[in-house]
Design a protein around this motif. Structure first.
Motif, PDB file in Angstrom:
ATOM      1  N   UNK A 125     -11.089 -35.024  41.865  1.00  0.00           N
ATOM      2  CA  UNK A 125     -12.329 -34.663  42.556  1.00  0.00           C
ATOM      3  C   UNK A 125     -12.526 -35.452  43.846  1.00  0.00           C
ATOM      4  N   UNK A 126     -12.059 -36.709  43.873  1.00  0.00           N
ATOM      5  CA  UNK A 126     -12.266 -37.523  45.080  1.00  0.00           C
ATOM      6  C   UNK A 126     -11.041 -37.535  45.996  1.00  0.00           C
ATOM      7  N   UNK A 127     -10.039 -36.704  45.686  1.00  0.00           N
ATOM      8  CA  UNK A 127      -8.806 -36.681  46.453  1.00  0.00           C
ATOM      9  C   UNK A 127      -9.009 -35.900  47.758  1.00  0.00           C
ATOM     10  N   UNK A 128      -9.088 -36.631  48.862  1.00  0.00           N
ATOM     11  CA  UNK A 128      -9.332 -36.010  50.165  1.00  0.00           C
ATOM     12  C   UNK A 128      -8.143 -35.172  50.626  1.00  0.00           C
ATOM     13  N   UNK A 129      -6.921 -35.610  50.266  1.00  0.00           N
ATOM     14  CA  UNK A 129      -5.737 -34.852  50.666  1.00  0.00           C
ATOM     15  C   UNK A 129      -5.717 -33.478  50.022  1.00  0.00           C
ATOM     16  N   UNK A 130      -6.160 -33.420  48.757  1.00  0.00           N
ATOM     17  CA  UNK A 130      -6.218 -32.137  48.059  1.00  0.00           C
ATOM     18  C   UNK A 130      -7.229 -31.213  48.738  1.00  0.00           C
ATOM     19  N   UNK A 131      -8.386 -31.760  49.102  1.00  0.00           N
ATOM     20  CA  UNK A 131      -9.399 -30.955  49.793  1.00  0.00           C
ATOM     21  C   UNK A 131      -8.855 -30.435  51.124  1.00  0.00           C
ATOM     22  N   UNK A 132      -8.128 -31.303  51.825  1.00  0.00           N
ATOM     23  CA  UNK A 132      -7.545 -30.912  53.111  1.00  0.00           C
ATOM     24  C   UNK A 132      -6.500 -29.808  52.916  1.00  0.00           C
ATOM     25  N   UNK A 133      -5.683 -29.942  51.866  1.00  0.00           N
ATOM     26  CA  UNK A 133      -4.643 -28.958  51.572  1.00  0.00           C
ATOM     27  C   UNK A 133      -5.277 -27.598  51.259  1.00  0.00           C
ATOM     28  N   UNK A 134      -6.345 -27.588  50.467  1.00  0.00           N
ATOM     29  CA  UNK A 134      -7.036 -26.335  50.139  1.00  0.00           C
ATOM     30  C   UNK A 134      -7.621 -25.691  51.396  1.00  0.00           C
ATOM     31  N   UNK A 135      -8.099 -26.533  52.327  1.00  0.00           N
ATOM     32  CA  UNK A 135      -8.637 -26.011  53.593  1.00  0.00           C
ATOM     33  C   UNK A 135      -7.515 -25.392  54.428  1.00  0.00           C
ATOM     34  N   UNK A 136      -6.342 -26.021  54.447  1.00  0.00           N
ATOM     35  CA  UNK A 136      -5.194 -25.453  55.171  1.00  0.00           C
ATOM     36  C   UNK A 136      -4.796 -24.104  54.580  1.00  0.00           C
ATOM     37  N   UNK A 137      -4.819 -24.004  53.262  1.00  0.00           N
ATOM     38  CA  UNK A 137      -4.496 -22.740  52.584  1.00  0.00           C
ATOM     39  C   UNK A 137      -5.489 -21.658  53.011  1.00  0.00           C
ATOM     40  N   UNK A 138      -6.763 -22.019  53.028  1.00  0.00           N
ATOM     41  CA  UNK A 138      -7.811 -21.064  53.426  1.00  0.00           C
ATOM     42  C   UNK A 138      -7.601 -20.602  54.870  1.00  0.00           C
ATOM     43  N   UNK A 139      -7.239 -21.542  55.752  1.00  0.00           N
ATOM     44  CA  UNK A 139      -6.985 -21.202  57.157  1.00  0.00           C
ATOM     45  C   UNK A 139      -5.816 -20.219  57.291  1.00  0.00           C
ATOM     46  N   UNK A 140      -4.758 -20.451  56.510  1.00  0.00           N
ATOM     47  CA  UNK A 140      -3.595 -19.568  56.555  1.00  0.00           C
ATOM     48  C   UNK A 140      -3.945 -18.169  56.061  1.00  0.00           C
ATOM     49  N   UNK A 141      -4.815 -18.098  55.069  1.00  0.00           N
ATOM     50  CA  UNK A 141      -5.258 -16.778  54.602  1.00  0.00           C
ATOM     51  C   UNK A 141      -5.998 -16.048  55.711  1.00  0.00           C
ATOM     52  N   UNK A 142      -6.772 -16.805  56.483  1.00  0.00           N
ATOM     53  CA  UNK A 142      -7.466 -16.215  57.626  1.00  0.00           C
ATOM     54  C   UNK A 142      -6.505 -15.682  58.668  1.00  0.00           C
ATOM     55  N   UNK A 143      -5.337 -16.323  58.794  1.00  0.00           N
ATOM     56  CA  UNK A 143      -4.319 -15.880  59.749  1.00  0.00           C
ATOM     57  C   UNK A 143      -3.500 -14.714  59.205  1.00  0.00           C
ATOM     58  N   UNK A 144      -3.606 -14.455  57.907  1.00  0.00           N
ATOM     59  CA  UNK A 144      -2.877 -13.349  57.303  1.00  0.00           C
ATOM     60  C   UNK A 144      -1.473 -13.698  56.831  1.00  0.00           C
ATOM     61  N   UNK A 145      -1.142 -15.002  56.783  1.00  0.00           N
ATOM     62  CA  UNK A 145       0.204 -15.389  56.333  1.00  0.00           C
ATOM     63  C   UNK A 145       0.288 -15.557  54.813  1.00  0.00           C
ATOM     64  N   UNK A 146      -0.871 -15.524  54.159  1.00  0.00           N
ATOM     65  CA  UNK A 146      -0.945 -15.614  52.696  1.00  0.00           C
ATOM     66  C   UNK A 146      -1.912 -14.536  52.223  1.00  0.00           C
ATOM     67  N   UNK A 147      -1.595 -13.928  51.080  1.00  0.00           N
ATOM     68  CA  UNK A 147      -2.532 -12.971  50.482  1.00  0.00           C
ATOM     69  C   UNK A 147      -3.866 -13.655  50.225  1.00  0.00           C
ATOM     70  N   UNK A 148      -4.956 -12.946  50.484  1.00  0.00           N
ATOM     71  CA  UNK A 148      -6.274 -13.543  50.282  1.00  0.00           C
ATOM     72  C   UNK A 148      -6.576 -13.694  48.795  1.00  0.00           C
TER      73      UNK A 148
END
Length: 200
Positions: A125-148
């Motif tokens: 829950x307090x892992x900032x790297x995990x939160x950052x990684x999830x945000x990167x995944x969300x950004x990639x979905x916005x770009x269309x490189x990953x299924x939403x």
């Protein structure tokens, strides 16, 4: 009283890591650890007080080593997402060669020990790297490189594709008649399959 020697201490820890997480011998005795390290059993107790203390120490070391490898591999800010995932897969596969039974132990420990489960959940829950990684995944979905999908579902898919073949390997090796080397090669070959499944 003998003076503690860091070389001997590390020798004991490496032997214990091999028994616990490479060979899956979670119930290895203090004597078996001492024999594997080439030292007297009293030295194991002298350095670590008990087998459980040693177990916790080597688990902490193994987890820290993987975390550091992940940070050094995928922690750069300005690298393409695909490269980040490739590096993540590489680290996870290499770690599975070094410690194929560590995930099995972590799951069984969480099932048996509520306090350990709570500690792990608190760390997540307090892992900032995990939160950052999830945000990167969300950004990639916005770009269309990953299924939403919810970003956590992508993460679960990625980890499942990587860890399940490792957890189930004793059974698969027998069923498929694979040697250790053949199974490791199969795991390496999964890299492109995983990337093609998850990324457009």
């Amino acid at each position: 009283m003998a003076i503690k020697d860091s070389v001997t201490e590390q020798q004991i820890k490496e032997a214990a890591k091999k028994l616990f997480f490479k060979e899956g011998r979670f119930k290895a005795t203090t004597q078996e650890i001492a024999d594997a390290a080439g030292v007297n059993r009293t030295l194991v107790n002298y350095y670590f007080r008990s087998r459980d203390v040693l177990f916790d120490e080597v688990l902490k070391d193994a987890k820290a080593a993987m975390t550091n490898r992940l940070k050094s591999s995928v922690g750069e800010e300005n690298i393409p997402f695909r490269v980040r995932i490739e590096r993540f897969v590489d680290v996870m596969i290499e770690n599975s060669f070094a410690y194929p039974y560590i995930d099995v132990y972590l799951v069984s420990r969480m099932n048996d020990d509520v306090n350990h489960q709570n500690d792990v959940l608190a760390d997540i829950k307090k892992n900032e790297e995990l939160k950052h990684f999830l945000k990167l995944i969300e950004d990639e979905m916005g770009k269309g490189t990953i299924e939403k999908m919810p970003p956590v579902q992508f993460l679960i898919n990625l980890l499942s594709l990587l860890t399940y073949p490792v957890i189930i390997q004793p059974l698969f090796k027998k069923v498929l008649h694979f040697s250790d080397r053949q199974y490791q090669q199969m795991l390496k070959d999964r890299k492109e399959i995983i990337l093609n499944l998850l990324l457009k």
